[in-house]
Design a protein around this motif. Structure first.
Motif, short mmCIF file in Angstrom:
data_model
loop_
_atom_site.label_atom_id
_atom_site.label_comp_id
_atom_site.label_asym_id
_atom_site.label_seq_id
_atom_site.Cartn_x
_atom_site.Cartn_y
_atom_site.Cartn_z
N VAL A 93 3.41 -3.59 -4.14
CA VAL A 93 2.57 -3.59 -2.94
C VAL A 93 2.94 -4.79 -2.08
O VAL A 93 3.11 -4.67 -0.86
N GLY A 94 3.10 -5.95 -2.74
CA GLY A 94 3.51 -7.14 -2.00
C GLY A 94 4.85 -6.94 -1.33
O GLY A 94 5.03 -7.28 -0.16
N VAL A 95 5.80 -6.35 -2.07
CA VAL A 95 7.13 -6.11 -1.50
C VAL A 95 7.02 -5.19 -0.29
O VAL A 95 7.67 -5.40 0.74
N SER A 96 6.17 -4.18 -0.40
CA SER A 96 6.05 -3.23 0.71
C SER A 96 5.46 -3.91 1.94
O SER A 96 5.89 -3.65 3.06
N LEU A 97 4.51 -4.81 1.74
CA LEU A 97 3.95 -5.54 2.88
C LEU A 97 5.03 -6.37 3.57
O LEU A 97 5.14 -6.39 4.80
N VAL A 98 5.84 -7.04 2.73
CA VAL A 98 6.89 -7.89 3.30
C VAL A 98 7.91 -7.05 4.06
O VAL A 98 8.29 -7.38 5.20
N GLN B 81 6.54 -5.81 7.44
CA GLN B 81 6.49 -6.85 8.46
C GLN B 81 7.90 -7.21 8.92
O GLN B 81 8.13 -7.48 10.09
N TYR C 193 3.39 -11.58 5.64
CA TYR C 193 4.38 -12.11 4.69
C TYR C 193 3.69 -12.87 3.57
O TYR C 193 3.99 -12.74 2.40
N GLN D 269 0.62 -12.66 2.52
CA GLN D 269 -0.13 -11.79 1.61
C GLN D 269 0.83 -11.09 0.63
O GLN D 269 0.56 -11.00 -0.56
N GLY D 270 1.95 -10.61 1.17
CA GLY D 270 2.93 -9.96 0.31
C GLY D 270 3.46 -10.93 -0.73
O GLY D 270 3.52 -10.61 -1.93
N ALA D 271 3.79 -12.13 -0.29
CA ALA D 271 4.33 -13.13 -1.21
C ALA D 271 3.29 -13.49 -2.27
O ALA D 271 3.62 -13.71 -3.43
#
Lengths: 294, 394
Positions: free
Chosen positions: A102-107, A110, B343, B345-347
């Motif tokens: 999920v974190g990877v997908s957010l990054v 963006q 970024y 939040q993802g990190a």
């Protein structure tokens, strides 16, 4: 007649896209128990790869055909990178993997927004894909036909690869019994990596098809990831046959429901339908029989 | 004779309750802290939120803190379901939204006045109110609905999913699908729910004009609700149910073999988590002044998870403190660097899940693990260690 054929044909195209998105998911989920929430962003990466390929070799009608292997490679390598950098550390913690991805997908989302802008870019279909053919009174766009052909070709290749090649045999052995496969000399780590590469690459090919229908968009992944997961859940994890049936069933059913009610109601109803379906078959359409505790 | 007196003094000693209590290892300071330390932590947070903050913070900041408290209430529920129950609930935004929208409907009707129809309905629709809006004119009905409706829906959904043994990743995906379905439904029904804009422009809260002092009262209610939820969870965690929940998380099959139905245990935790999320949402609406699909969709649900993961999902205070921290981080970071928040939040997910799955709360034990430790044998009194040594020498 038109009320019947139109949703059937457009629904099949949606199903084909869902199928390409879900194939990679079911492969990695079935083999490694890994839920890759960044898979939707791999679709997006495939769409952007198509867009960039078209920027490089514009004008040529071949750009889309060139984009298919390019997208496969790009997203496949992305997947490989993800596997080798993070996922391999957490094979024993599937729920945590889910959140990491999920974190990877957010990054990635963006990143796409910063690199390409929030608006998204159009991908022009080549001239040979612009027309349509007449099917029972409905002008079926070539694009949709192309999507279905692409998806079926991907399934056929994958199926043949899994059943006929020695690599496929190793994959199936790893899926069925990892420890036993290891004792027989299968390097399961290498199999894991290759499976992740192929599964992610398939998402890239799906991205090519999506880009032809709706262009590129940073949020493209989020629209497809949940339906694709529902396909995996309904079809049975790690089952190519189940995935194919579930993808087309959900795609066509959603198209009919959209026709009768509205796009959003269709989404809600298909969610409820999947929950109800799980009442009858909690493990999905097809399951591998095991003696493990349910 | 000497032996006799010794026996007598022994009896005398054990019969004094005070000294027995002092000797009893159950009442050693360390064990007392283990049992009641949670209460101290809750009391400290209660002091900070209920006494310190209203006196020190400006109304604007207090309102923001209230917003974080609402997220924290939902986060406490997630801690219960996910941290203790092992159910990754990725759609708590739905229940947060249920509470929020129920409250918003009541406040909207209050702002509209009796017999009138909310403005957006005549703007986008034909100016008639759907029949299911009508009961929410009643304040008491609204308050009951905030608890009962999410409980009912989560029970039905949980019953359908959990009783069929759907768990792990499947469960997570289904809850996230629910959040997606819910927000699309809200956006599509613009005539009934305000659609993408959500519900806003309220004027009063249960008869009280929405001014500075009412807002402070609502803040105190949010902070109070958070403390109450923490107390409930504290009691649950030390109860038999809490033990069962953790056992179900760690070894579901064994729990089943012991004669329990793990689905029931999980169902209770799921329903409780949903009700907590709903209460958080119901207080969120008057504090922020708007509830819209973007507060309740899949992304919002995931943001709730971020706080829980950061703070420490299986701890008592971790989820609440984590949610407050993430809420604070979001509003300060997204003001100054709008894009970097995503970024960040993802990190946060990547780093916490990879290196610190227990959240910040586990940082201390992790660090302690790096220190050289004495073996358990060394901790015994010297005489006991010597005795063991002598035994071994024989």
């Amino acid at each position: 007649m038109d009320a019947l054929t139109t949703p059937l044909l457009t629904g099949s195209a949606t199903g084909a896209i869902l199928l390409m998105a879900a194939l990679g998911l079911t492969l990695t989920f079935g083999q490694m128990g890994v839920i890759n929430m960044a898979h939707g962003e791999f679709l997006m990466a495939g769409a952007y790869a198509t867009y960039l390929t078209q920027q490089v070799i514009s004008g040529s009608g071949l750009s889309v055909l060139v984009a298919i292997p390019v997208a496969f490679l790009v997203t496949g390598l992305l997947g490989l990178l993800l596997e080798m950098s993070t996922i391999r550390w957490m094979y024993r913690r599937p729920l945590d993997t889910l959140l990491v991805t999920v974190g990877v997908s957010l990054v990635l989302q963006q990143l796409a927004r910063d690199l390409f802008g929030a608006q998204g870019d159009p991908v022009t279909p080549p001239s040979w894909m612009r027309g349509s053919i007449e099917v029972a009174g409905y002008a079926w766009p070539h694009r949709q036909l192309f999507t279905i052909v692409l998806a079926l070709a991907a399934v056929a290749l994958l199926h043949a690869g899994l059943k006929r090649t020695s690599f496929g045999r190793r994959v199936r052995a790893t899926v069925q019994n990892r420890e036993l496969a290891e004792t027989l000399g299968v390097t399961t780590r290498a199999v894991d990596r290759s499976t992740f590469f192929i599964g992610s690459g398939l998402a890239g090919v799906g991205g090519v098809a999506i880009s032809l229908i709706s262009g590129t968009n940073p949020t493209l992944g989020t629209t497809y990831i949940i339906p694709a997961f529902l396909v995996v859940v309904a079809g049975g994890v790690g089952q190519v046959k189940g995935t194919v049936i579930a993808a087309f069933a959900i795609g066509i059913a959603t198209a009919f429901l959209t026709d009768w009610t509205s796009g959003s109601m269709a989404q809600v109803i298909s969610f409820i339908a999947v929950v109800l379906f799980l009442q009858i078959r909690p493990q999905g359409l097809f399951t591998v029989r095991t003696r493990a505790l349910a | 004779m000497t032996t006799d007196s010794g026996a007598i003094s022994d009896v005398a000693e054990t019969s004094t309750p005070m000294s027995r209590a002092w000797r009893d290892p159950r009442f050693s300071p360390a064990n007392l802290f283990r049992s009641y330390g949670g209460l101290i932590a809750i009391a400290l947070l209660a002091y900070a939120l209920l006494v310190w903050a209203p006196g020190e913070l400006t109304p604007f900041r207090l309102g923001n803190l209230g917003k974080y408290c609402c997220w924290a209430i939902a986060a406490v529920g997630i801690g219960l379901a996910w941290g203790r129950g092992g159910m990754l609930v990725m759609g708590q935004g739905v229940f947060f939204g249920l509470g929020g929208y129920i409250m918003a409907m009541h406040m909207k009707l209050e702002a509209t006045g009796p017999g009138e129809v909310p403005d957006f309905m005549s703007l986008y629709g034909d100016g008639t109110m759907p029949f299911w809006w009508e009961p929410f004119r009643n304040g008491a009905f609204t308050m009951v609905a905030i608890i009962v409706l999410p409980a009912l829906i989560s029970f039905l959904l949980g019953y359908a999913i959990l009783k069929r043994g759907v768990k792990g990743a499947y469960f997570a995906i289904l809850t996230q699908a629910l959040a997606v379905a819910f927000s699309t439904l809200l956006i599509a029904t613009i005539k009934q729910t305000g659609g993408f804009n959500g519900l806003n422009s309220f004027s009063s809260f249960f008869g009280q004009k929405l001014n500075k002092s009412t807002k402070q009262d609502i803040y105190l209610m949010a902070a109070g609700a958070l403390i109450i939820c923490l107390l409930i969870v504290w009691q649950l965690y030390r109860s038999r149910f809490g033990e069962l929940l953790v056992a179900t998380r760690d070894a579901e099959a064994r729990v089943r073999f012991l004669g329990y139905d793990p689905a029931n245990t999980k169902l209770i935790a799921f329903v409780l988590a949903a009700v907590m999320a709903s209460v958080g949402g119901a207080l969120f609406t008057p504090l922020v002044g708007i509830i819209s699909p973007s507060n309740v969709d899949a992304a919002a649900s995931i943001m709730l998870l971020a706080g829980v993961a950061l703070g420490g999902r299986s701890t008592l205070m971790g989820p609440a403190l984590g949610a407050i921290a993430v809420g604070y981080g979001q509003s300060t970071l997204s003001e100054t660097y709008p894009t970097s928040w995503t970024y960040f939040q993802g990190a946060l997910f990547i780093v916490v899940m990879l290196f610190l799955p227990g959240g910040l709360a586990s940082l201390w034990t992790k660090l302690k693990g790096l220190m050289p430790t004495r073996s358990p044998l060394d901790r015994r009194p010297v005489s006991a260690a010597l005795a063991v040594g002598a035994e071994a020498a024989k």
